[in-house]
Design a protein around this motif. Structure first.
Motif, mmCIF file in Angstrom:
data_model
loop_
_atom_site.group_PDB
_atom_site.id
_atom_site.type_symbol
_atom_site.label_atom_id
_atom_site.label_comp_id
_atom_site.label_asym_id
_atom_site.label_seq_id
_atom_site.Cartn_x
_atom_site.Cartn_y
_atom_site.Cartn_z
ATOM 1 N N SER A 32 -65.186 -5.909 75.479
ATOM 2 C CA SER A 32 -66.141 -4.812 75.496
ATOM 3 C C SER A 32 -65.409 -3.614 74.933
ATOM 4 O O SER A 32 -64.226 -3.410 75.219
ATOM 5 C CB SER A 32 -66.619 -4.491 76.918
ATOM 6 O OG SER A 32 -67.455 -5.496 77.402
ATOM 7 N N PHE A 34 -65.570 0.661 74.014
ATOM 8 C CA PHE A 34 -66.185 1.916 74.418
ATOM 9 C C PHE A 34 -65.623 3.055 73.568
ATOM 10 O O PHE A 34 -64.482 3.007 73.104
ATOM 11 C CB PHE A 34 -65.838 2.256 75.885
ATOM 12 C CG PHE A 34 -66.118 1.171 76.882
ATOM 13 C CD1 PHE A 34 -65.235 0.122 77.041
ATOM 14 C CD2 PHE A 34 -67.246 1.226 77.678
ATOM 15 C CE1 PHE A 34 -65.474 -0.884 77.975
ATOM 16 C CE2 PHE A 34 -67.493 0.242 78.619
ATOM 17 C CZ PHE A 34 -66.607 -0.811 78.769
ATOM 18 N N TYR A 36 -65.251 7.113 74.532
ATOM 19 C CA TYR A 36 -65.424 8.196 75.479
ATOM 20 C C TYR A 36 -65.083 9.514 74.779
ATOM 21 O O TYR A 36 -64.208 9.554 73.906
ATOM 22 C CB TYR A 36 -64.495 8.044 76.677
ATOM 23 C CG TYR A 36 -64.935 7.059 77.734
ATOM 24 C CD1 TYR A 36 -64.596 5.716 77.633
ATOM 25 C CD2 TYR A 36 -65.674 7.475 78.843
ATOM 26 C CE1 TYR A 36 -64.989 4.802 78.624
ATOM 27 C CE2 TYR A 36 -66.063 6.580 79.832
ATOM 28 C CZ TYR A 36 -65.718 5.241 79.720
ATOM 29 O OH TYR A 36 -66.099 4.350 80.689
ATOM 30 N N LEU A 46 -68.969 8.924 78.684
ATOM 31 C CA LEU A 46 -69.217 7.744 77.862
ATOM 32 C C LEU A 46 -70.161 8.104 76.719
ATOM 33 O O LEU A 46 -71.260 8.607 76.934
ATOM 34 C CB LEU A 46 -69.827 6.634 78.709
ATOM 35 C CG LEU A 46 -70.127 5.333 77.980
ATOM 36 C CD1 LEU A 46 -68.837 4.656 77.544
ATOM 37 C CD2 LEU A 46 -70.944 4.391 78.865
ATOM 38 N N LYS A 49 -71.124 2.041 74.112
ATOM 39 C CA LYS A 49 -70.324 0.858 74.389
ATOM 40 C C LYS A 49 -70.912 -0.365 73.687
ATOM 41 O O LYS A 49 -72.112 -0.440 73.450
ATOM 42 C CB LYS A 49 -70.213 0.591 75.881
ATOM 43 C CG LYS A 49 -71.501 0.161 76.564
ATOM 44 C CD LYS A 49 -71.213 -0.162 78.020
ATOM 45 C CE LYS A 49 -72.454 -0.674 78.722
ATOM 46 N NZ LYS A 49 -72.177 -0.997 80.139
ATOM 47 N N THR A 51 -71.064 -4.528 74.020
ATOM 48 C CA THR A 51 -70.823 -5.628 74.964
ATOM 49 C C THR A 51 -71.426 -6.920 74.435
ATOM 50 O O THR A 51 -72.148 -7.607 75.132
ATOM 51 C CB THR A 51 -71.405 -5.317 76.347
ATOM 52 O OG1 THR A 51 -72.796 -4.983 76.187
ATOM 53 C CG2 THR A 51 -70.689 -4.181 77.014
ATOM 54 N N PHE A 90 -61.749 9.045 72.720
ATOM 55 C CA PHE A 90 -60.914 7.913 73.085
ATOM 56 C C PHE A 90 -61.657 6.602 72.820
ATOM 57 O O PHE A 90 -62.801 6.428 73.262
ATOM 58 C CB PHE A 90 -60.525 7.962 74.563
ATOM 59 C CG PHE A 90 -59.589 9.080 74.903
ATOM 60 C CD1 PHE A 90 -60.060 10.281 75.386
ATOM 61 C CD2 PHE A 90 -58.221 8.923 74.720
ATOM 62 C CE1 PHE A 90 -59.192 11.320 75.694
ATOM 63 C CE2 PHE A 90 -57.337 9.946 75.030
ATOM 64 C CZ PHE A 90 -57.833 11.156 75.514
ATOM 65 N N VAL B 99 -69.886 -8.814 82.308
ATOM 66 C CA VAL B 99 -70.450 -8.470 81.006
ATOM 67 C C VAL B 99 -71.601 -7.489 81.197
ATOM 68 O O VAL B 99 -72.521 -7.721 81.971
ATOM 69 C CB VAL B 99 -70.956 -9.729 80.278
ATOM 70 C CG1 VAL B 99 -71.673 -9.341 78.995
ATOM 71 C CG2 VAL B 99 -69.785 -10.643 79.965
ATOM 72 N N GLY B 100 -71.515 -6.377 80.519
ATOM 73 C CA GLY B 100 -72.547 -5.349 80.597
ATOM 74 C C GLY B 100 -72.428 -4.439 81.793
ATOM 75 O O GLY B 100 -73.186 -3.490 81.935
ATOM 76 N N ASP B 102 -69.199 -3.202 82.889
ATOM 77 C CA ASP B 102 -67.801 -2.790 83.014
ATOM 78 C C ASP B 102 -67.585 -1.338 82.632
ATOM 79 O O ASP B 102 -66.470 -0.921 82.379
ATOM 80 C CB ASP B 102 -66.886 -3.709 82.212
ATOM 81 C CG ASP B 102 -67.414 -3.955 80.813
ATOM 82 O OD1 ASP B 102 -66.830 -4.796 80.119
ATOM 83 O OD2 ASP B 102 -68.423 -3.327 80.420
ATOM 84 N N THR B 103 -68.639 -0.538 82.603
ATOM 85 C CA THR B 103 -68.481 0.886 82.342
ATOM 86 C C THR B 103 -67.856 1.565 83.541
ATOM 87 O O THR B 103 -68.292 1.351 84.675
ATOM 88 C CB THR B 103 -69.842 1.526 82.038
ATOM 89 O OG1 THR B 103 -70.414 0.885 80.908
ATOM 90 C CG2 THR B 103 -69.689 3.011 81.762
ATOM 91 N N GLN B 104 -66.840 2.373 83.273
ATOM 92 C CA GLN B 104 -66.252 3.186 84.324
ATOM 93 C C GLN B 104 -66.744 4.618 84.174
ATOM 94 O O GLN B 104 -66.842 5.142 83.065
ATOM 95 C CB GLN B 104 -64.726 3.123 84.266
ATOM 96 C CG GLN B 104 -64.189 1.743 84.615
ATOM 97 C CD GLN B 104 -62.687 1.675 84.676
ATOM 98 O OE1 GLN B 104 -61.998 2.692 84.758
ATOM 99 N NE2 GLN B 104 -62.149 0.469 84.644
#
Lengths: 118, 115
Positions: A32, A34, A36, A46, A49, A51, A90, B99-100, B102-104
């Protein structure tokens, strides 16, 4: 091992011109990915992303990124820069192997500082 | 939802002092993380927790301790502050990584200077 390389530590553009922030990653499994953004003295927000769905990902504020597995890249673009886009960006990868473990480990690039000139 | 909140925003410590950085989230996330950000670098993981009562070390745990007595709170403790701990500290939270999912989500950060 997973890693992220942001190819430019600083990018400067004029307002109204396109933005390109480059990111390459290495990952053993299906990642995945991302982006940021961090505005001065603020936390990380965010932007978008990826996925494993559509390879072209649209985010907030007009940003988008394209996942290219053959090039192991996930570059961030915006057609027209705005003064408010000035910030640090990032690129981050999360590995499926790590997702399968107890830790959703994120690997951060070193960041790209975007300056927007009027 | 307030999301992830951190206190204090700024702090200056003397060498050898101790302090606790507070982190609270109201999203009912099981996973919580502490990162540090040094100038020109990405974030490095200090400690993480997968639920109340369960914590583990990340990449750079030396000099820090954590506890997780509730789902909402994940404080980070510095026992003997050292100049090398001058950094910006970010707390984050997430659902269990799948999956899908895992956003922090990150807090605004605590800027710590040790003199």
């Amino acid at each position: 091992a997973q890693s992220v390389t942001q190819l430019d530590s600083h990018v400067s553009v004029s307002e109204g011109t396109p933005v390109l922030l480059r990111c390459n990653y290495s990952s053993s499994y299906s990642p995945s990915l991302f982006w940021y953004v961090q505005h001065p003295n603020k936390g990380l927000q965010l932007l978008l992303k990826y996925t494993s769905a559509a390879t072209l990902v649209k985010g907030i504020n007009g940003f988008e990124a394209e996942f290219k597995k053959s090039e192991t890249s996930f570059h961030l673009t915006k057609p027209s820069a705005h003064m408010s886009d000035a910030a640090e960006y990032f690129c981050v990868v999360s590995d499926e192997a790590d997702r399968g473990s107890t830790l959703g480990r994120l690997y951060f690039g070193r960041g790209t500082q975007l300056t927007v000139w009027p | 939802n307030a999301g992830v909140t951190q206190t204090p925003k700024f702090r200056i410590l003397k060498i050898g002092q101790s302090m606790t950085l507070q982190c609270t989230q109201d999203m009912n996330h099981n996973y919580m993380y502490w990162y540090r950000q040094d100038p020109g670098m990405g974030l490095k993981l200090i400690y993480y927790s997968v639920g109340a009562g369960i914590t583990d070390k990340g990449e750079v745990p030396n000099g820090y301790n954590v506890s997780r007595s509730t789902t909402e709170d994940f404080p980070l403790r510095l026992e003997l502050a050292a100049p090398s701990q001058t950094s910006v500290y970010f707390c984050a939270s997430s659902y269990p990584p799948r999956v899908g999912q895992d956003t922090q989500y990150f807090g605004p950060g605590t800027r710590l200077t040790v003199l």
